[in-house]
Design an enzyme around this catalytic site. Structure first.
Site, PDB file in Angstrom:
ATOM      1  N   SER A  63       0.837  -1.196   0.000  1.00 59.47           N
ATOM      2  CA  SER A  63       0.000   0.000   0.000  1.00 59.47           C
ATOM      3  C   SER A  63       0.867   1.239   0.000  1.00 59.47           C
ATOM      4  CB  SER A  63      -0.893   0.019   1.241  1.00 59.47           C
ATOM      5  OG  SER A  63      -0.120   0.329   2.397  1.00 59.47           O
ATOM      6  N   ASP A  64       0.340   2.342  -0.526  1.00 58.36           N
ATOM      7  CA  ASP A  64       0.990   3.623  -0.281  1.00 58.36           C
ATOM      8  C   ASP A  64       0.872   3.910   1.214  1.00 58.36           C
ATOM      9  OD1 ASP A  64       2.303   6.010  -0.652  1.00 58.36           O
ATOM     10  OD2 ASP A  64       1.078   6.636  -2.344  1.00 58.36           O
ATOM     11  N   CYS A  65       1.726   4.775   1.710  1.00 57.60           N
ATOM     12  CA  CYS A  65       1.874   4.898   3.164  1.00 57.60           C
ATOM     13  C   CYS A  65       0.604   5.406   3.841  1.00 57.60           C
ATOM     14  CB  CYS A  65       3.064   5.784   3.483  1.00 57.60           C
ATOM     15  SG  CYS A  65       4.604   5.018   2.922  1.00 57.60           S
ATOM     16  N   SER A 109      -2.308   4.170   3.522  1.00 58.20           N
ATOM     17  CA  SER A 109      -3.510   4.073   2.684  1.00 58.20           C
ATOM     18  C   SER A 109      -4.674   3.408   3.408  1.00 58.20           C
ATOM     19  CB  SER A 109      -3.207   3.272   1.413  1.00 58.20           C
ATOM     20  OG  SER A 109      -2.486   4.030   0.496  1.00 58.20           O
TER      21      SER A 109
END
Length: 751
Positions: A271-273, A275
């Protein structure tokens, strides 16, 4: 200074008891080693391995591993895995990706990746970096206002895909060529349809990108597909935004169905940070954090940048929302990646690349590669009557004016590291012309106030004036989109007044990620030359001077359209549609679908040489051999599926691919490099593109030299379009191939 060891598991030499563990046995296949490791972990330990930090199992000899590191255009200080110290104080800062892409040089893309991975491994060996890098960013530069467009290879899916594959291979491929081993692990981000930061109150964290299946398949997803299928990337990162109402990090159709299912990802999905915290807390997609954890893992997420899964997944298991088997599957993908990197093989000094160290960072070879990349990427936009290159011997005084003339960090853009050594634009220029006088004109690029009196007086006294204008991270960056396409503040006023007052030629240098509406400068006769230099990296000043004074013949081409200001006044950033809608006055996006006025077009770029093209070979007719039962034999069809027996190289008269042969001649008076673009315009069916890039080749030619350039065109792959429901189709009828000013008609028919 004493060297520190990196984090690694299975230190059998230091603890012989670890030799009994199957996961430490390098003779076993990775699948067996992973299964052995997962089988030894408790639920609590497994959950910790779902997070990017705070993991590890000391009882099994597994230290904490920090997953988050960045290597967008050099080893970056972004992310907790990387540190710069006295031991390794810096790393090579290559030009920002958008300028590298302007070189249209695939071998260069890969060479940069290889250099970056060498420096990353060298830093890992002394405990200053990790092995997993969340780069490259291959999102399509859809809107010119996007703050992160600078990080991408531009607006075209073909170029973005070729860049992605080459850079990923440069990062990942080992000298042995073993696909089960990785030099470092790359990660293509941010999947998918992510290209908005913060625009007029709309945030990337809550934005729902409404995208047609057609646009997803032929534009937004194309570079990610290439990353996986051709680049064999070890990781895909899902994005913050929703797509059609679903958070990408909780979308099983995207993660399990497409990325791991259809494309066959061999690696992990991260995941993006934060998310997951966002899809729960800001998007309110789930009612509880446990539900968010369960939905994401079940959708196909393997790793969370942050601590969300570590905090909430155990409770999700206890509440029956997810079974432990799903967690096993996720962490197995993570462990397999680390095993391919050698993390579980003991001391890395005894492995391939174990001899790399501080001596292999900021080498002369890598620093020269950074300069050469900037040289190849710089785009000459305007050059009246051969005003450039300048002759140093003919210039007694040179005026250098502008807020970007004497900068350092501006040149390396964002997701940067610590540069080995800077060469500012001013430094590069004054090394060539002894009497160089400088005035910044504005305090910074925001240019709230311009010192017109001093700047114009300097220009009036100099033989030549170079203006270095543009943007920096205060104008465009992550979390910050632009509102308009005008030069910031009073920059236009400064440029115009200086040009009017100047005694001699005026060279305008634009340093930026995105394009600007500089129509005023394009039409100003006193401004004899315009160059776009992107964010040219640590030694950008050398490259700029080399181009201005003719030590390098420019060969860069724009990887994105430069639009007029009126374009963005009628196109909201939130409209994701690539294709125009005439009824609603929507003009479409990028050169593929926008046919309106531009300041400078995609692919534009001048040279000090003149290159000519001659078509030597290309078919006028391609016939598709259909089966007797095919419906299109008995009724008229506009298109055929781009798969099936008629695509299996059994067309009437030969294969279903063909070759385009061209002769390219350098008709100029100096050596030069030239990018040969092959475009196609398909029939107007299924909302097909106005023009589409099939391929490009870079050729270097001496004065009066000529060379043969060949393109192999796969009819079903290259000449097909995506229809309204996402199916790839071969458009029947008249196709037009373009190379420069050459046009060649090709008809595709069925028999």
């Amino acid at each position: 200074m004493a060297l520190s060891l990196p984090a690694f598991a299975c230190n059998v030499a230091g603890n012989n008891s670890l030799a009994r563990f199957g996961f430490c046995n390098t003779k076993l296949k990775i699948e067996r080693r992973v299964a052995d490791l997962v089988g030894r972990l408790t639920l609590q330990e497994k959950v910790r391995f779902l997070g990017s930090s705070g993991n590890g199992a000391s009882r099994l000899g597994i230290p904490t591993y920090e997953w988050w590191a960045e290597a967008l255009h050099g080893v970056s200080f972004i992310g907790p895995a990387t540190r710069f110290t006295k031991l390794v104080p810096s790393a090579t800062c290559f030009p920002q990706v958008i300028l590298t892409a302007a070189s249209f040089n695939v071998s260069l893309f890969k060479a940069i990746g290889k250099a970056v991975s060498t420096e990353a491994r060298a830093m890992y060996n002394v405990g200053l970096a990790g092995l997993t890098y969340w780069s490259p960013n291959v999102n399509i530069f859809r809107d010119p206002r996007w703050g992160r467009g600078q990080e991408t290879p531009g607006e075209d899916p073909t170029l973005s895909s070729k860049y992605a594959v080459a850079y990923v291979k440069g990062l990942q491929e080992t000298d042995s060529g073993n696909p089960n081993r990785l030099k470092v692990a790359a990660c293509c981000k941010h999947s998918t349809a992510y290209d908005l930061e913060k625009w007029k109150g709309v945030s990337r964290y809550t934005f729902n990108a409404v995208v047609t299946q057609q646009d997803l398949d032929d534009t937004y997803n194309a570079p990610f597909k290439s990353c996986v299928t051709d680049g064999k990337v070890a990781c895909i990162m899902c994005s913050y935004n929703q797509v059609n109402g679903k958070p990408t990090c909780a979308d099983p159709g995207l993660l399990s169905g497409l990325i791991r299912g259809q494309w066959k990802l061999n690696g992990y999905i991260v995941s993006d940070c934060d998310s997951l915290g966002i899809l729960y807390g800001a998007q309110h997609y789930t009612k509880t954090p446990e539900e968010a954890s369960a939905k994401s893992i079940l959708a196909g997420l393997d790793l969370n940048c942050g601590s969300f899964l570590g905090n909430h997944t155990e409770n999700a298991v206890k509440k029956g929302m997810i079974k432990e088997a799903a967690i096993n599957k996720a962490i197995s993908n993570n462990f397999a990646t680390l095993m391919r990197l050698g993390f579980f093989d003991g001391n890395p000094k005894n492995q391939p690349y174990g001899s790399l160290g501080p001596k292999d960072v900021c080498t002369a070879e890598h620093r020269e590669l950074a300069v050469e990349t900037a040289r190849q990427g710089i785009v000459l936009l305007k050059n009246v009557a051969g005003s450039l290159p300048l002759s140093p011997s003919a210039i007694k005084t040179l005026a250098v004016i502008g807020p970007n003339a004497n900068v350092t960090r501006t040149m390396i853009g964002n997701y940067e590291g610590v540069a080995c050594k800077y060469t500012k634009p001013l430094q590069g220029l004054e090394r060539t012309v002894l009497t160089t006088k400088y005035h910044r004109g504005c305090n910074n690029v925001t240019c709230v106030a311009a010192d017109l009196v001093s700047a114009t007086a300097l220009a009036a006294s100099a033989d030549v004036t170079v203006l270095v204008m543009g943007a920096d991270q205060s104008i465009e960056k992550e979390k910050l989109d632009r509102i308009d396409l005008n030069l910031p503040g009073k920059q236009q006023e400064l440029v115009t007044h200086v040009a009017k007052a100047a005694k001699g030629p005026v060279v305008l240098v634009i340093m930026s990620g995105g394009g600007f509406d500089i129509t005023f400068a394009k039409n100003d006769e006193k401004i004899t030359s315009i160059m776009w230099v992107g964010y040219p990296g640590e030694a950008g000043g050398l490259a700029i001077a080399d181009v201005i004074f003719g030590r390098h013949n420019p060969s860069g081409n724009l990887p994105m359209t430069w639009y007029p200001q009126f374009y963005v006044e009628k196109v909201p950033m939130t409209n994701m549609n690539m294709r125009p809608d005439k009824l609603r006055g929507y003009p479409g996006r990028t050169y593929r679908f926008y046919a309106g006025e531009t300041v400078y077009a995609f692919g534009h770029g001048l040279s000090y040489s003149n290159f000519r093209h001659q078509l030597l070979k290309a078919p006028k007719l391609v016939s598709l051999n259909l089966e007797e039962s095919h419906a299109c034999l008995s009724s008229e069809c506009q298109s055929l599926d781009a798969f099936g027996p008629h695509c299996d190289n059994n067309a009437v008269g030969g294969r279903l691919d063909f070759e385009v042969q061209l002769k390219v001649t350098n008709a100029g008076d100096r050596e030069g490099t030239h990018t040969v673009f092959l475009f196609t315009t398909p029939p107007e069916v299924h909302g097909s593109p106005v023009k589409h890039l099939l391929g490009f080749e870079k050729v270097r030619l001496g004065k009066s030299e000529e060379a043969m350039v060949r393109f192999n065109v796969d009819v079903c792959k290259d000449l097909s379009v995506v229809d309204e429901i996402g199916t790839r189709k071969i458009a029947l009828g008249h196709h037009l191939l373009h190379v420069g000013s050459l046009k060649h008609s090709l008809n595709i028919s069925s028999v």
